[in-house]
Write an enzyme that holds these catalytic residues in place. Structure first.
Site, PDB file in Angstrom:
ATOM      1  N   ASP A 184      39.594  36.440  42.606  1.00 45.59           N
ATOM      2  CA  ASP A 184      39.173  37.831  42.464  1.00 45.59           C
ATOM      3  C   ASP A 184      37.835  37.809  41.736  1.00 45.59           C
ATOM      4  O   ASP A 184      37.436  36.783  41.187  1.00 45.59           O
ATOM      5  CB  ASP A 184      40.211  38.617  41.651  1.00 45.59           C
ATOM      6  N   HIS A 234      43.723  46.344  39.420  1.00 43.79           N
ATOM      7  CA  HIS A 234      43.905  46.792  38.030  1.00 43.79           C
ATOM      8  C   HIS A 234      45.018  47.832  37.895  1.00 43.79           C
ATOM      9  O   HIS A 234      45.531  48.048  36.800  1.00 43.79           O
ATOM     10  CB  HIS A 234      42.623  47.424  37.492  1.00 43.79           C
ATOM     11  N   CYS A 255      40.938  40.325  45.869  1.00 41.22           N
ATOM     12  CA  CYS A 255      39.788  41.189  45.596  1.00 41.22           C
ATOM     13  C   CYS A 255      39.664  42.164  46.758  1.00 41.22           C
ATOM     14  O   CYS A 255      39.486  41.759  47.906  1.00 41.22           O
ATOM     15  CB  CYS A 255      38.530  40.329  45.475  1.00 41.22           C
ATOM     16  N   GLU A 310      40.974  47.711  31.231  1.00 40.03           N
ATOM     17  CA  GLU A 310      40.422  46.508  30.595  1.00 40.03           C
ATOM     18  C   GLU A 310      40.283  46.679  29.082  1.00 40.03           C
ATOM     19  O   GLU A 310      40.180  45.704  28.347  1.00 40.03           O
ATOM     20  CB  GLU A 310      39.086  46.130  31.227  1.00 40.03           C
TER      21      GLU A 310
END
Lengths: 270, 270
Positions: free
Chosen positions: A10, A188, A73, A152
């Site tokens: 990714d 995510h 990805c 994140e």
């Protein structure tokens, strides 16, 4: 039976949510993960640059004797997969197609929602894939650009005012369109399952693209006679850059502790 | 007197907050701005890559007949400035030193706060610069990684729960250390002036790095006899990539409407 590892890559840490699913579904498999953290994000890059990066990522993974690759990805999955498949003599799977296939199976209202990064939404790849599977299914897409930085920075837990406010703003208009299925089209987003679920309500099925890709890989390995006989496999992580909080963030995606160091890669050499 | 334009560059749109200050302070100057939006962010890159990028940015700006350069990028300002100055026969100014100089002048408690991206804080450049100016001044730094994505998504206005919650969390511990001066060490932060000011209170002076850099450039042009005689100058914007919302975001930083298109640049050619 084949004990060689599976390669996963990714642009950054997000793909570790796919590694988590692989560890659950295929605990006997060894996994080599590469996160191209020095060149993240891939989203805004031109097709030529993306292909160059994707080839380097594959080249690095193939420096190990791997038996299959999962492209965790979204951007590479939507732009480079056919070329990578032509150039490599091993199974290469992406994250877009499995999620679309599942959404088309699940939806009853024939209205499917998609949330993803702005780049993935702009690409139109999910609409194209779903349109190819069932032209009667309508896709309603919504870019959620703040989800990645919020996740994140550790802000994905129910009860956090910031993520809950942002999630409501992004998702409430989508909920009102009458979708019954929502694709989480970014690696995510599985960390946001609970927050997203509480906005969308129990009538909307959430499709985790990482989980669907893991199922797809399991099928491909089984069909090709490539499953590992065990015993327990392990994941080895490589990254082209490691910001100070990389370990913490990686562990949040994996939802397990890292017992080994994350190894550095100079990806320009591949 | 010199009517040639001034060059300004940054890794993305943030440097437009410096262009805004230049437009206020030096309305007669023509400005060429380059935002390296295809390679943003610079923060996590290695020193070799950063120098390569910075040289390309300077090379592009010098393809115009410019008289000075403002490096409106914190990362390049802290890593490449001496080399760029050695290699170029025109004034090159950064954003770190002017802010540090101002902070040292202003502080009475000798305790200065710094907020910036994680990469800028990690670099220790502000501490080093302030230490060189006055070793008795203590610098208390705090990385604010969510400020950039929040600003770029338009969430910088007082009354927005999301930015206010995040700002309180980042800044309240900093306020309690007894600083009387706070450096806004990122070109995105001037848009957060009001939100930051309301957390820090009137006893803390906010230093806008973009504004200080503009003052520095004005002094440099005056001292070198390089000021433009007018009439009114204009800003021309170039970018290596333009996401769909680029114009909107650029206008928020400039706080003025863009009447001309933003021009594309293939920066790999420089």
């Amino acid at each position: 039976m084949d004990q060689r590892p599976v390669g996963v890559f990714d642009s950054g840490v997000g793909g570790l949510s796919a590694v988590r699913e692989l560890r659950k579904l295929l605990p006997s498999e060894n996994i080599i993960y590469f996160g191209d953290t020095s060149r993240v994000p891939y989203g805004g890059r031109s097709p030529e640059i993306l292909l160059k990066y994707a080839r380097q990522d594959v080249h690095f993974l193939r420096s190990f004797d791997i038996k299959a690759i999962l492209v965790a990805c979204g951007t590479v999955s939507t732009t480079c997969l056919p070329i990578l498949r032509r150039e490599n003599d091993l199974p290469i799977l992406g994250v877009v197609e499995p999620a679309c296939r599942r959404a088309v199976q699940v939806t009853k209202t024939r209205r499917v929602g998609l949330i993803a990064t702005a780049a993935s939404v702009r690409s139109g790849a999910y609409e194209k894939c779903i349109g190819g599977l069932d032209p009667a299914v309508e896709v309603i897409a919504k870019a959620c650009p703040l989800f990645v930085p919020l996740v994140e920075n550790g802000r994905y837990r129910p009860g956090d005012t910031v993520i809950e406010t942002v999630a409501r703003e992004y998702l409430e208009p989508l909920r009102q369109t009458g979708i019954d299925t929502l694709i989480l089209g970014c690696t995510h987003y599985p960390l946001l399952m609970d927050v997203i679920g509480s906005v969308m309500g129990p009538a909307v099925t959430l499709i985790n693209a990482s989980e669907e890709a893991a199922w797809d890989l399991k099928r491909a390995l089984r069909d090709g006679g490539l499953l590992s006989p065990g015993p327990g496999g392990e994941a080895t992580l490589y990254a082209s850059d490691q910001p100070s909080d990389f370990r913490t963030v990686a562990q949040q995606f994996l939802r397990e502790e890292l017992h080994k160091p994350v190894l550095p890669v100079d990806i320009d050499r591949y």
